[in-house]
Motif scaffolding. Structure first.
Motif, mmCIF file in Angstrom:
data_model
loop_
_atom_site.group_PDB
_atom_site.id
_atom_site.type_symbol
_atom_site.label_atom_id
_atom_site.label_comp_id
_atom_site.label_asym_id
_atom_site.label_seq_id
_atom_site.Cartn_x
_atom_site.Cartn_y
_atom_site.Cartn_z
ATOM 1 N N GLY A 1 0.794 -1.230 -0.096
ATOM 2 C CA GLY A 1 0.059 -0.022 -0.019
ATOM 3 C C GLY A 1 0.870 1.391 -0.045
ATOM 4 O O GLY A 1 0.414 2.229 0.897
ATOM 5 N N HIS A 2 1.802 1.463 -0.847
ATOM 6 C CA HIS A 2 2.362 2.657 -1.019
ATOM 7 C C HIS A 2 1.634 3.529 -1.969
ATOM 8 O O HIS A 2 1.467 3.355 -3.063
ATOM 9 C CB HIS A 2 3.755 2.386 -1.542
ATOM 10 N N ASN A 3 1.361 4.976 -1.546
ATOM 11 C CA ASN A 3 0.694 6.038 -2.135
ATOM 12 C C ASN A 3 2.058 6.701 -2.826
ATOM 13 O O ASN A 3 2.999 6.699 -2.841
ATOM 14 C CB ASN A 3 -0.259 6.723 -1.235
ATOM 15 N N LEU A 4 1.333 7.692 -3.851
ATOM 16 C CA LEU A 4 1.843 8.706 -4.710
ATOM 17 C C LEU A 4 2.958 9.484 -3.359
ATOM 18 O O LEU A 4 4.175 9.650 -4.068
ATOM 19 C CB LEU A 4 1.048 9.651 -5.316
ATOM 20 N N ASP A 5 2.522 9.807 -2.548
ATOM 21 C CA ASP A 5 3.260 10.680 -1.528
ATOM 22 C C ASP A 5 4.616 10.003 -1.101
ATOM 23 O O ASP A 5 5.877 10.168 -1.045
ATOM 24 C CB ASP A 5 2.493 11.327 -0.344
ATOM 25 N N PRO B 1 -2.715 10.416 -4.324
ATOM 26 C CA PRO B 1 -1.997 11.045 -3.144
ATOM 27 C C PRO B 1 -2.582 10.529 -1.700
ATOM 28 O O PRO B 1 -3.721 10.341 -1.775
ATOM 29 C CB PRO B 1 -2.435 12.897 -3.461
ATOM 30 N N GLU B 2 -1.826 10.802 -0.942
ATOM 31 C CA GLU B 2 -2.391 10.416 0.408
ATOM 32 C C GLU B 2 -3.372 11.121 0.992
ATOM 33 O O GLU B 2 -4.254 10.581 1.509
ATOM 34 C CB GLU B 2 -0.955 10.813 1.647
ATOM 35 N N ASP B 3 -3.640 12.453 0.627
ATOM 36 C CA ASP B 3 -4.869 12.743 0.965
ATOM 37 C C ASP B 3 -5.984 12.316 0.514
ATOM 38 O O ASP B 3 -7.182 12.272 1.122
ATOM 39 C CB ASP B 3 -4.920 14.545 0.623
ATOM 40 N N GLU B 4 -6.097 12.134 -0.752
ATOM 41 C CA GLU B 4 -7.329 11.372 -1.441
ATOM 42 C C GLU B 4 -7.340 9.840 -0.837
ATOM 43 O O GLU B 4 -8.573 9.253 -0.705
ATOM 44 C CB GLU B 4 -6.787 11.428 -2.747
ATOM 45 N N LYS C 1 3.690 16.316 -7.876
ATOM 46 C CA LYS C 1 3.857 14.772 -7.176
ATOM 47 C C LYS C 1 3.883 13.848 -8.351
ATOM 48 O O LYS C 1 4.696 12.968 -8.383
ATOM 49 C CB LYS C 1 2.782 14.413 -6.340
ATOM 50 N N PHE C 2 2.932 14.006 -9.201
ATOM 51 C CA PHE C 2 2.883 13.356 -10.603
ATOM 52 C C PHE C 2 4.330 13.504 -11.440
ATOM 53 O O PHE C 2 4.696 12.419 -11.931
ATOM 54 C CB PHE C 2 1.554 13.351 -11.361
ATOM 55 N N SER C 3 4.483 14.487 -11.543
ATOM 56 C CA SER C 3 5.800 14.793 -12.326
ATOM 57 C C SER C 3 6.972 14.137 -11.478
ATOM 58 O O SER C 3 7.861 13.627 -12.177
ATOM 59 C CB SER C 3 5.833 16.189 -12.861
ATOM 60 N N ILE C 4 7.071 14.248 -10.388
ATOM 61 C CA ILE C 4 8.150 13.788 -9.614
ATOM 62 C C ILE C 4 8.201 12.155 -10.161
ATOM 63 O O ILE C 4 9.286 11.535 -10.344
ATOM 64 C CB ILE C 4 8.286 13.823 -8.073
ATOM 65 N N LEU C 5 7.038 11.439 -9.894
ATOM 66 C CA LEU C 5 7.011 10.138 -10.202
ATOM 67 C C LEU C 5 7.412 9.872 -11.759
ATOM 68 O O LEU C 5 8.141 9.140 -12.057
ATOM 69 C CB LEU C 5 5.729 9.639 -9.778
ATOM 70 N N ARG C 6 6.724 10.581 -12.582
ATOM 71 C CA ARG C 6 7.056 10.392 -13.894
ATOM 72 C C ARG C 6 8.493 10.517 -14.255
ATOM 73 O O ARG C 6 9.124 9.822 -15.110
ATOM 74 C CB ARG C 6 6.051 11.137 -14.946
#
Ligand SMILES: [Zn+2]
Ligand SMILES: [Zn+2]
Length: 307
Positions: free
Chosen positions: A165-169, A210-213, A256-261
């Motif tokens: 369960g790792h989220n985007l954050d 994202p974690e908030d979501e 956050k999405f662009s860090i991952l991408r």
């Protein structure tokens, strides 16, 4: 504000500039998990192990997986809960999990440190075994052993995948921490999973959420989860990185999405093949002759003999 479906919105998704109603928000989250998994994983006759801790991420993940696999013929889900033996903290988590699995009709398997390695984490810490093993923090021990045990039991149960369960954050924090500290090896290892015999492939369905979501999804689905952090966790550096990412996200929604991408693009250029051996004792894939967990267990046995 009104959602695109015509219902009243309850949430503004800043990075997409969309107002969403509860139903559309749920669908959006589930669609993203589905996208990460893809057709190779959401298929007939698949068995998925789910690592659950009792926190929001793992329970939301289990809830979404249940939905995604509901109508898939002969797909099986099984939850694994690792009980490290942390007094007070883990017992509470266990209650949440038992209730959750019962409600969702999910099979649950409890794996105990005590049974597997002979000690609870509390005992390891209290007896100061960590310093004898040359380990700085409890998390460094616990994390490796948990990962090992999850793999061991997922393998034993014949799982094709193990969901984490790792989220985007979480992804962004780990990526940036490794960049900042110059941990090139970790940067590569984090993105590339071991593959092959002896290792159940890990999947991360919450990668694009994202974690908030994740929290919001848990709340609107009435998922009860453990909110207090582990008493041993020392999140200082990760926590600081969290603050940095928050500032970046406020300046530029979607960062956050662009860090991952960006990270995933970079991974394609890092074709470092490491020779994977198998532990002589347990068969777990590792880089040396004996895996970390087995080498710790040998030392722990020696220590307890000399006591
Ligand atoms: Zn809507
Ligand atoms: Zn081993």
């Amino acid at each position: 504000m009104i959602c695109s479906c015509g219902n009243e919105a309850f949430y503004y998704q800043r990075y997409s500039n969309k107002y969403l109603c509860k139903e559309c928000f749920k669908k959006d989250i589930e669609r993203r998990a589905k996208k990460v998994l893809g057709k190779d994983i959401i298929r007939n006759n698949v068995k998925i192990g789910i690592g659950i801790s009792g926190g929001k991420d793992s329970l939301v993940m289990a809830c979404i997986l249940k939905k995604l696999f509901k109508h898939i013929p002969n797909a099986k889900l099984i939850c694994f809960f690792v009980d490290e033996g942390i007094k007070g903290f883990r017992e509470k988590a266990k209650e949440y999990i038992k209730e959750f699995c019962e409600e969702q009709g999910l099979e649950l398997k409890i794996i105990k440190f005590e049974d597997e390695i002979g000690y609870t984490l509390d005992e390891i810490v209290k007896n100061d075994y960590l310093s004898e093993l040359n380990i700085g923090r409890p998390c460094s021990f616990c994390g490796v052993v948990r990962r090992y045990l999850l793999n061991k039991h997922a393998l034993k149960e014949g799982c094709d995948y193990l969901a984490i369960g790792h989220n985007l954050d979480d992804f962004c924090q780990t990526i940036l921490m490794n960049y900042v500290e110059g941990n090139v090896k970790n940067i590569i290892q984090f993105g590339k999973e071991f593959e092959g015999e002896g290792f159940v492939k890990r999947i991360k369905p919450l990668k694009l959420i994202p974690e908030d979501e994740v929290r919001l999804y848990a709340d609107i689905n009435n998922i009860k989860y453990q909110k207090e952090p582990c008493p041993y966790s020392s999140l200082s550096y990760r926590h600081r990185m969290k603050k940095v990412i928050k500032v970046l996200e406020e300046d530029k929604p979607g960062v956050k999405f662009s860090i991952l991408r960006g990270y995933e693009k970079l991974l394609k250029y890092m074709d470092v093949k490491e020779e994977v051996k198998r532990c002589e004792i347990c068969g777990f894939p590792c880089s040396g002759n004996i895996c970390k967990v087995c080498s710790w267990l040998i030392k722990l046995k020696e220590i307890s003999k000399s006591e």
